[in-house]
Design a protein around this motif. Structure first.
Motif, PDB file in Angstrom:
ATOM      1  N   GLN A   1      33.818  -3.815   1.067  1.00  0.00           N
ATOM      2  CA  GLN A   1      32.642  -4.468   1.967  1.00  0.00           C
ATOM      3  C   GLN A   1      32.219  -3.223   2.705  1.00  0.00           C
ATOM      4  O   GLN A   1      32.852  -2.705   3.290  1.00  0.00           O
ATOM      5  CB  GLN A   1      32.999  -5.530   2.531  1.00  0.00           C
ATOM      6  N   GLU A   2      30.782  -3.327   2.864  1.00  0.00           N
ATOM      7  CA  GLU A   2      30.064  -2.468   4.016  1.00  0.00           C
ATOM      8  C   GLU A   2      30.209  -3.070   5.158  1.00  0.00           C
ATOM      9  O   GLU A   2      29.708  -4.094   5.402  1.00  0.00           O
ATOM     10  CB  GLU A   2      28.875  -1.824   3.439  1.00  0.00           C
ATOM     11  N   TYR A   3      30.777  -2.546   6.295  1.00  0.00           N
ATOM     12  CA  TYR A   3      30.571  -3.253   7.601  1.00  0.00           C
ATOM     13  C   TYR A   3      29.585  -2.037   8.513  1.00  0.00           C
ATOM     14  O   TYR A   3      29.742  -0.828   8.377  1.00  0.00           O
ATOM     15  CB  TYR A   3      32.039  -3.201   8.268  1.00  0.00           C
ATOM     16  N   ASP A   4      29.177  -2.728   9.485  1.00  0.00           N
ATOM     17  CA  ASP A   4      28.187  -2.036  10.421  1.00  0.00           C
ATOM     18  C   ASP A   4      28.857  -1.676  11.936  1.00  0.00           C
ATOM     19  O   ASP A   4      28.824  -0.797  12.552  1.00  0.00           O
ATOM     20  CB  ASP A   4      27.053  -2.847  10.741  1.00  0.00           C
ATOM     21  N   CYS A   5      30.263  -2.318  11.842  1.00  0.00           N
ATOM     22  CA  CYS A   5      31.096  -2.056  13.074  1.00  0.00           C
ATOM     23  C   CYS A   5      32.485  -2.467  12.699  1.00  0.00           C
ATOM     24  O   CYS A   5      32.623  -3.522  12.307  1.00  0.00           O
ATOM     25  CB  CYS A   5      30.405  -2.518  14.245  1.00  0.00           C
ATOM     26  N   VAL A   6      33.526  -1.732  13.382  1.00  0.00           N
ATOM     27  CA  VAL A   6      34.897  -2.197  13.520  1.00  0.00           C
ATOM     28  C   VAL A   6      35.320  -2.521  14.774  1.00  0.00           C
ATOM     29  O   VAL A   6      35.280  -1.503  15.639  1.00  0.00           O
ATOM     30  CB  VAL A   6      35.702  -1.220  12.798  1.00  0.00           C
ATOM     31  N   LEU A   7      35.936  -3.615  14.935  1.00  0.00           N
ATOM     32  CA  LEU A   7      36.609  -3.824  16.400  1.00  0.00           C
ATOM     33  C   LEU A   7      37.856  -3.889  16.221  1.00  0.00           C
ATOM     34  O   LEU A   7      38.331  -4.797  15.699  1.00  0.00           O
ATOM     35  CB  LEU A   7      36.012  -4.908  17.126  1.00  0.00           C
ATOM     36  N   SER A   8      38.740  -3.023  16.621  1.00  0.00           N
ATOM     37  CA  SER A   8      40.121  -3.069  16.456  1.00  0.00           C
ATOM     38  C   SER A   8      41.266  -2.926  17.687  1.00  0.00           C
ATOM     39  O   SER A   8      40.950  -2.559  18.586  1.00  0.00           O
ATOM     40  CB  SER A   8      40.578  -2.064  15.529  1.00  0.00           C
ATOM     41  N   ASP A   9      42.280  -3.732  17.546  1.00  0.00           N
ATOM     42  CA  ASP A   9      43.330  -3.537  18.482  1.00  0.00           C
ATOM     43  C   ASP A   9      44.156  -2.306  18.274  1.00  0.00           C
ATOM     44  O   ASP A   9      43.962  -1.702  17.137  1.00  0.00           O
ATOM     45  CB  ASP A   9      44.381  -4.745  18.427  1.00  0.00           C
ATOM     46  N   ILE A  10      44.469  -1.831  19.222  1.00  0.00           N
ATOM     47  CA  ILE A  10      45.246  -0.519  18.974  1.00  0.00           C
ATOM     48  C   ILE A  10      46.732  -0.546  18.720  1.00  0.00           C
ATOM     49  O   ILE A  10      47.138  -0.160  17.619  1.00  0.00           O
ATOM     50  CB  ILE A  10      45.323   0.397  20.771  1.00  0.00           C
ATOM     51  N   LYS A  11      47.379  -1.654  19.704  1.00  0.00           N
ATOM     52  CA  LYS A  11      48.836  -1.650  19.096  1.00  0.00           C
ATOM     53  C   LYS A  11      48.821  -2.866  18.129  1.00  0.00           C
ATOM     54  O   LYS A  11      49.031  -3.987  18.467  1.00  0.00           O
ATOM     55  CB  LYS A  11      49.406  -1.970  20.624  1.00  0.00           C
ATOM     56  N   MET A  12      49.282  -2.406  16.908  1.00  0.00           N
ATOM     57  CA  MET A  12      49.437  -3.278  15.781  1.00  0.00           C
ATOM     58  C   MET A  12      50.724  -2.692  15.009  1.00  0.00           C
ATOM     59  O   MET A  12      50.975  -1.477  15.314  1.00  0.00           O
ATOM     60  CB  MET A  12      48.550  -3.098  14.788  1.00  0.00           C
ATOM     61  N   ALA A  13      51.431  -3.582  14.379  1.00  0.00           N
ATOM     62  CA  ALA A  13      52.503  -3.403  13.600  1.00  0.00           C
ATOM     63  C   ALA A  13      52.131  -2.491  12.206  1.00  0.00           C
ATOM     64  O   ALA A  13      50.966  -2.571  11.862  1.00  0.00           O
ATOM     65  CB  ALA A  13      53.418  -4.524  13.092  1.00  0.00           C
ATOM     66  N   GLY A  14      53.124  -1.498  11.982  1.00  0.00           N
ATOM     67  CA  GLY A  14      52.700  -0.587  11.052  1.00  0.00           C
ATOM     68  C   GLY A  14      51.522   0.299  11.178  1.00  0.00           C
ATOM     69  O   GLY A  14      52.010   1.175  11.682  1.00  0.00           O
ATOM     70  N   MET A  15      50.328   0.291  10.914  1.00  0.00           N
ATOM     71  CA  MET A  15      49.333   1.150  11.191  1.00  0.00           C
ATOM     72  C   MET A  15      48.587   0.613  12.428  1.00  0.00           C
ATOM     73  O   MET A  15      48.133  -0.273  12.459  1.00  0.00           O
ATOM     74  CB  MET A  15      48.409   1.199  10.103  1.00  0.00           C
ATOM     75  N   ASN A  16      48.594   1.562  13.658  1.00  0.00           N
ATOM     76  CA  ASN A  16      47.833   1.206  14.629  1.00  0.00           C
ATOM     77  C   ASN A  16      46.344   1.548  14.636  1.00  0.00           C
ATOM     78  O   ASN A  16      45.853   1.984  13.743  1.00  0.00           O
ATOM     79  CB  ASN A  16      48.730   2.240  16.007  1.00  0.00           C
ATOM     80  N   GLY A  17      45.828   1.125  15.752  1.00  0.00           N
ATOM     81  CA  GLY A  17      44.395   1.124  15.659  1.00  0.00           C
ATOM     82  C   GLY A  17      43.674   2.402  15.724  1.00  0.00           C
ATOM     83  O   GLY A  17      42.685   2.841  14.935  1.00  0.00           O
ATOM     84  N   VAL A  18      44.442   3.572  16.198  1.00  0.00           N
ATOM     85  CA  VAL A  18      43.883   4.834  16.194  1.00  0.00           C
ATOM     86  C   VAL A  18      43.934   5.346  14.523  1.00  0.00           C
ATOM     87  O   VAL A  18      43.109   6.221  14.069  1.00  0.00           O
ATOM     88  CB  VAL A  18      44.783   5.933  17.046  1.00  0.00           C
ATOM     89  N   GLU A  19      45.235   5.104  13.955  1.00  0.00           N
ATOM     90  CA  GLU A  19      45.564   5.644  12.939  1.00  0.00           C
ATOM     91  C   GLU A  19      44.439   4.966  12.012  1.00  0.00           C
ATOM     92  O   GLU A  19      43.760   5.490  11.184  1.00  0.00           O
ATOM     93  CB  GLU A  19      46.920   5.223  12.303  1.00  0.00           C
ATOM     94  N   LEU A  20      44.223   3.596  12.030  1.00  0.00           N
ATOM     95  CA  LEU A  20      43.017   3.095  11.342  1.00  0.00           C
ATOM     96  C   LEU A  20      41.865   3.654  11.316  1.00  0.00           C
ATOM     97  O   LEU A  20      41.090   3.877  10.495  1.00  0.00           O
ATOM     98  CB  LEU A  20      43.172   1.533  11.548  1.00  0.00           C
ATOM     99  N   MET A  21      41.358   3.919  12.651  1.00  0.00           N
ATOM    100  CA  MET A  21      40.055   4.417  12.911  1.00  0.00           C
ATOM    101  C   MET A  21      39.870   5.835  12.137  1.00  0.00           C
ATOM    102  O   MET A  21      38.801   6.107  11.601  1.00  0.00           O
ATOM    103  CB  MET A  21      39.985   4.833  14.477  1.00  0.00           C
ATOM    104  N   ARG A  22      41.036   6.496  12.158  1.00  0.00           N
ATOM    105  CA  ARG A  22      41.063   8.017  11.416  1.00  0.00           C
ATOM    106  C   ARG A  22      40.921   7.699   9.893  1.00  0.00           C
ATOM    107  O   ARG A  22      40.030   8.384   9.367  1.00  0.00           O
ATOM    108  CB  ARG A  22      42.383   8.695  11.470  1.00  0.00           C
ATOM    109  N   ALA A  23      41.493   6.732   9.348  1.00  0.00           N
ATOM    110  CA  ALA A  23      41.297   6.435   7.878  1.00  0.00           C
ATOM    111  C   ALA A  23      40.003   5.999   7.619  1.00  0.00           C
ATOM    112  O   ALA A  23      39.507   6.113   6.614  1.00  0.00           O
ATOM    113  CB  ALA A  23      42.727   5.387   7.658  1.00  0.00           C
ATOM    114  N   VAL A  24      39.530   4.972   8.592  1.00  0.00           N
ATOM    115  CA  VAL A  24      38.153   4.465   8.235  1.00  0.00           C
ATOM    116  C   VAL A  24      37.008   5.512   8.335  1.00  0.00           C
ATOM    117  O   VAL A  24      36.317   5.735   7.594  1.00  0.00           O
ATOM    118  CB  VAL A  24      37.868   3.308   9.117  1.00  0.00           C
ATOM    119  N   LYS A  25      37.215   6.602   9.323  1.00  0.00           N
ATOM    120  CA  LYS A  25      36.077   7.568   9.475  1.00  0.00           C
ATOM    121  C   LYS A  25      36.210   8.495   7.952  1.00  0.00           C
ATOM    122  O   LYS A  25      35.210   8.882   7.865  1.00  0.00           O
ATOM    123  CB  LYS A  25      36.639   8.421  10.810  1.00  0.00           C
ATOM    124  N   LYS A  26      37.300   8.635   7.558  1.00  0.00           N
ATOM    125  CA  LYS A  26      37.204   9.445   6.248  1.00  0.00           C
ATOM    126  C   LYS A  26      36.498   8.620   5.156  1.00  0.00           C
ATOM    127  O   LYS A  26      36.052   9.132   4.191  1.00  0.00           O
ATOM    128  CB  LYS A  26      38.712   9.455   5.898  1.00  0.00           C
TER     129      LYS A  26
END
Length: 119
Positions: A45-70
């Motif tokens: 799905q194409e999204y216009d914006c992602v709002l993410s918590d930082i502290k999450m089990a497994g992949m944290n929000g910063v790691e998620l942001m890096r992966a999404v940016k790729k």
């Protein structure tokens, strides 16, 4: 056309509340309860914006942001955290988060921030 937002938080109640708030405010909104689930959703799905918590089990929000940016380099990313002195918060800013917000969230401010980002 309605803008599409992805809310990511491993606290399902918090994610669902934010999904409801943004849906009521006229956005298409989906919720994911982990970074891994969010990445799967972004593949489909194409999204216009992602709002993410930082502290999450497994992949944290910063790691998620890096992966999404790729996967989707131009997607705006907002990080939220309950920890004001969290090193991950500062790392998120360095990595390109457009906005960082501290929980408990000021909903009106969050809605205004997202509206401005999505103009």
């Amino acid at each position: 056309m309605k803008k599409h937002i992805l809310i990511v938080d491993d606290d399902q109640q918090s994610a669902n509340i934010l999904v409801d708030i943004f849906t009521v405010n006229g956005y298409l909104t989906d919720g994911a309860y982990s970074g891994k689930e969010a990445l799967e959703m972004i593949k489909d799905q194409e999204y216009d914006c992602v709002l993410s918590d930082i502290k999450m089990a497994g992949m944290n929000g910063v790691e998620l942001m890096r992966a999404v940016k790729k996967m989707a380099p131009g997607i705006p990313f907002i990080l939220m955290t309950a920890y004001t002195d969290d090193e991950l918060l500062f790392e998120g800013i360095r990595e390109g988060a457009l906005v960082t917000m501290v929980k408990p969230l000021q909903i009106e401010t969050l809605i205004i921030n997202i509206a401005q980002i999505l103009k």
